[in-house]
Design a protein around this motif. Sequence first.
Motif, PDB file in Angstrom:
ATOM      1  N   TYR A 174      -6.153-135.673 -71.627  1.00 42.87           N
ATOM      2  CA  TYR A 174      -6.216-134.355 -71.000  1.00 42.87           C
ATOM      3  C   TYR A 174      -5.890-133.247 -71.993  1.00 42.87           C
ATOM      4  O   TYR A 174      -6.327-132.116 -71.821  1.00 42.87           O
ATOM      5  CB  TYR A 174      -5.319-134.272 -69.762  1.00 42.87           C
ATOM      6  N   HIS A 175      -5.147-133.577 -73.042  1.00 44.29           N
ATOM      7  CA  HIS A 175      -4.952-132.598 -74.117  1.00 44.29           C
ATOM      8  C   HIS A 175      -6.270-132.368 -74.851  1.00 44.29           C
ATOM      9  O   HIS A 175      -6.605-131.231 -75.205  1.00 44.29           O
ATOM     10  CB  HIS A 175      -3.892-133.067 -75.113  1.00 44.29           C
ATOM     11  N   ILE A 176      -6.995-133.450 -75.086  1.00 46.47           N
ATOM     12  CA  ILE A 176      -8.286-133.351 -75.776  1.00 46.47           C
ATOM     13  C   ILE A 176      -9.268-132.528 -74.939  1.00 46.47           C
ATOM     14  O   ILE A 176      -9.989-131.677 -75.467  1.00 46.47           O
ATOM     15  CB  ILE A 176      -8.843-134.757 -76.089  1.00 46.47           C
ATOM     16  N   VAL A 177      -9.269-132.760 -73.643  1.00 45.25           N
ATOM     17  CA  VAL A 177     -10.144-131.974 -72.758  1.00 45.25           C
ATOM     18  C   VAL A 177      -9.771-130.495 -72.833  1.00 45.25           C
ATOM     19  O   VAL A 177     -10.645-129.626 -72.942  1.00 45.25           O
ATOM     20  CB  VAL A 177     -10.072-132.497 -71.303  1.00 45.25           C
ATOM     21  N   ALA A 178      -8.475-130.193 -72.782  1.00 45.48           N
ATOM     22  CA  ALA A 178      -8.029-128.799 -72.867  1.00 45.48           C
ATOM     23  C   ALA A 178      -8.425-128.181 -74.211  1.00 45.48           C
ATOM     24  O   ALA A 178      -8.853-127.017 -74.256  1.00 45.48           O
ATOM     25  CB  ALA A 178      -6.515-128.714 -72.676  1.00 45.48           C
ATOM     26  N   LEU A 179      -8.310-128.932 -75.289  1.00 46.26           N
ATOM     27  CA  LEU A 179      -8.715-128.426 -76.604  1.00 46.26           C
ATOM     28  C   LEU A 179     -10.218-128.137 -76.639  1.00 46.26           C
ATOM     29  O   LEU A 179     -10.649-127.112 -77.195  1.00 46.26           O
ATOM     30  CB  LEU A 179      -8.339-129.417 -77.700  1.00 46.26           C
ATOM     31  N   LEU A 180     -11.022-129.020 -76.055  1.00 44.32           N
ATOM     32  CA  LEU A 180     -12.472-128.811 -76.030  1.00 44.32           C
ATOM     33  C   LEU A 180     -12.851-127.598 -75.187  1.00 44.32           C
ATOM     34  O   LEU A 180     -13.732-126.820 -75.573  1.00 44.32           O
ATOM     35  CB  LEU A 180     -13.182-130.069 -75.529  1.00 44.32           C
ATOM     36  N   VAL A 181     -12.189-127.420 -74.061  1.00 39.25           N
ATOM     37  CA  VAL A 181     -12.447-126.239 -73.226  1.00 39.25           C
ATOM     38  C   VAL A 181     -12.056-124.972 -73.985  1.00 39.25           C
ATOM     39  O   VAL A 181     -12.800-123.980 -73.996  1.00 39.25           O
ATOM     40  CB  VAL A 181     -11.696-126.341 -71.878  1.00 39.25           C
ATOM     41  N   GLY A 182     -10.893-124.998 -74.652  1.00 44.72           N
ATOM     42  CA  GLY A 182     -10.465-123.846 -75.445  1.00 44.72           C
ATOM     43  C   GLY A 182     -11.431-123.546 -76.576  1.00 44.72           C
ATOM     44  O   GLY A 182     -11.760-122.389 -76.850  1.00 44.72           O
ATOM     45  N   PHE A 183     -11.902-124.602 -77.237  1.00 44.36           N
ATOM     46  CA  PHE A 183     -12.843-124.414 -78.333  1.00 44.36           C
ATOM     47  C   PHE A 183     -14.166-123.868 -77.833  1.00 44.36           C
ATOM     48  O   PHE A 183     -14.796-123.038 -78.503  1.00 44.36           O
ATOM     49  CB  PHE A 183     -13.059-125.725 -79.092  1.00 44.36           C
ATOM     50  N   SER A 184     -14.612-124.294 -76.654  1.00 42.12           N
ATOM     51  CA  SER A 184     -15.852-123.739 -76.104  1.00 42.12           C
ATOM     52  C   SER A 184     -15.683-122.247 -75.810  1.00 42.12           C
ATOM     53  O   SER A 184     -16.626-121.467 -75.973  1.00 42.12           O
ATOM     54  CB  SER A 184     -16.290-124.501 -74.849  1.00 42.12           C
ATOM     55  N   GLY A 185     -14.481-121.841 -75.415  1.00 40.24           N
ATOM     56  CA  GLY A 185     -14.212-120.417 -75.233  1.00 40.24           C
ATOM     57  C   GLY A 185     -14.320-119.653 -76.537  1.00 40.24           C
ATOM     58  O   GLY A 185     -14.837-118.527 -76.576  1.00 40.24           O
ATOM     59  N   VAL A 186     -13.856-120.264 -77.615  1.00 44.57           N
ATOM     60  CA  VAL A 186     -13.980-119.640 -78.939  1.00 44.57           C
ATOM     61  C   VAL A 186     -15.455-119.469 -79.290  1.00 44.57           C
ATOM     62  O   VAL A 186     -15.866-118.417 -79.788  1.00 44.57           O
ATOM     63  CB  VAL A 186     -13.266-120.490 -80.016  1.00 44.57           C
ATOM     64  N   LEU A 187     -16.265-120.485 -79.021  1.00 43.13           N
ATOM     65  CA  LEU A 187     -17.699-120.383 -79.317  1.00 43.13           C
ATOM     66  C   LEU A 187     -18.366-119.279 -78.511  1.00 43.13           C
ATOM     67  O   LEU A 187     -19.270-118.601 -79.012  1.00 43.13           O
ATOM     68  CB  LEU A 187     -18.391-121.723 -79.062  1.00 43.13           C
ATOM     69  N   ILE A 188     -17.920-119.074 -77.288  1.00 41.42           N
ATOM     70  CA  ILE A 188     -18.480-117.998 -76.468  1.00 41.42           C
ATOM     71  C   ILE A 188     -18.155-116.642 -77.093  1.00 41.42           C
ATOM     72  O   ILE A 188     -18.999-115.747 -77.142  1.00 41.42           O
ATOM     73  CB  ILE A 188     -17.954-118.088 -75.018  1.00 41.42           C
ATOM     74  N   ILE A 189     -16.936-116.490 -77.603  1.00 40.85           N
ATOM     75  CA  ILE A 189     -16.536-115.217 -78.210  1.00 40.85           C
ATOM     76  C   ILE A 189     -17.258-114.997 -79.529  1.00 40.85           C
ATOM     77  O   ILE A 189     -17.783-113.918 -79.812  1.00 40.85           O
ATOM     78  CB  ILE A 189     -15.014-115.167 -78.416  1.00 40.85           C
ATOM     79  N   VAL A 190     -17.293-116.033 -80.367  1.00 39.98           N
ATOM     80  CA  VAL A 190     -17.858-115.902 -81.719  1.00 39.98           C
ATOM     81  C   VAL A 190     -19.383-115.815 -81.680  1.00 39.98           C
ATOM     82  O   VAL A 190     -19.987-115.142 -82.506  1.00 39.98           O
ATOM     83  CB  VAL A 190     -17.379-117.080 -82.607  1.00 39.98           C
ATOM     84  N   ARG A 191     -20.024-116.495 -80.738  1.00 42.80           N
ATOM     85  CA  ARG A 191     -21.483-116.489 -80.587  1.00 42.80           C
ATOM     86  C   ARG A 191     -22.204-116.853 -81.885  1.00 42.80           C
ATOM     87  O   ARG A 191     -22.998-116.064 -82.405  1.00 42.80           O
ATOM     88  CB  ARG A 191     -21.974-115.126 -80.087  1.00 42.80           C
ATOM     89  N   PRO A 192     -21.946-118.038 -82.439  1.00 43.06           N
ATOM     90  CA  PRO A 192     -22.617-118.387 -83.700  1.00 43.06           C
ATOM     91  C   PRO A 192     -24.121-118.515 -83.507  1.00 43.06           C
ATOM     92  O   PRO A 192     -24.591-119.028 -82.505  1.00 43.06           O
ATOM     93  CB  PRO A 192     -21.991-119.735 -84.068  1.00 43.06           C
ATOM     94  N   GLY A 193     -24.853-118.003 -84.475  1.00 41.40           N
ATOM     95  CA  GLY A 193     -26.301-118.090 -84.427  1.00 41.40           C
ATOM     96  C   GLY A 193     -26.978-116.942 -83.714  1.00 41.40           C
ATOM     97  O   GLY A 193     -28.201-116.851 -83.709  1.00 41.40           O
ATOM     98  N   PHE A 194     -26.245-116.044 -83.098  1.00 37.83           N
ATOM     99  CA  PHE A 194     -26.823-114.907 -82.405  1.00 37.83           C
ATOM    100  C   PHE A 194     -26.829-113.690 -83.328  1.00 37.83           C
ATOM    101  O   PHE A 194     -26.112-113.642 -84.326  1.00 37.83           O
ATOM    102  CB  PHE A 194     -26.070-114.607 -81.109  1.00 37.83           C
TER     103      PHE A 194
END
Length: 147
Positions: free
Chosen positions: A103-123
Amino acid sequence: VCMTGVIKKLSQTMHPFQLVFFRNILTVIGMGIWIKYTNPRLFKTARVSTHFTRSVTGLAGMLMWFFCISMIPLPEATALSFTVPLFTTFSAVIFLRERIRWYHIVALLVGFSGVLIIVRPGFDDFEPTYLLVLLTTFTWSVSNILV
């Protein structure tokens, strides 16, 4: 929050290095007064190199943070600064051999997906300074691990 807002405003007329200098001078004065009225033996340590490394990573993080908030909008910088717990957890697993559960790994992945939403790589509106904010938060996480 107040310091970040003040730094954002002052960075329009001052270089981030100057801002870091004045912030640290004020801290040294405050710490000097506090140390004067406490027991100086409380500050003795056998781990000088660890404290030095922690100071260097903290200072590097502060310099990069002041530079970043002078370059990108404050909401994005602040949102990306919330990645410190992600990097701290990741660093603790690598350097301190901490165990994490699924569940820590799941929380880290959810947090990282939030980072990707903010950073918007490739846009089109990708801001390279966002990567500097992430490097900043990584240095803060190393500093946290050293503490």
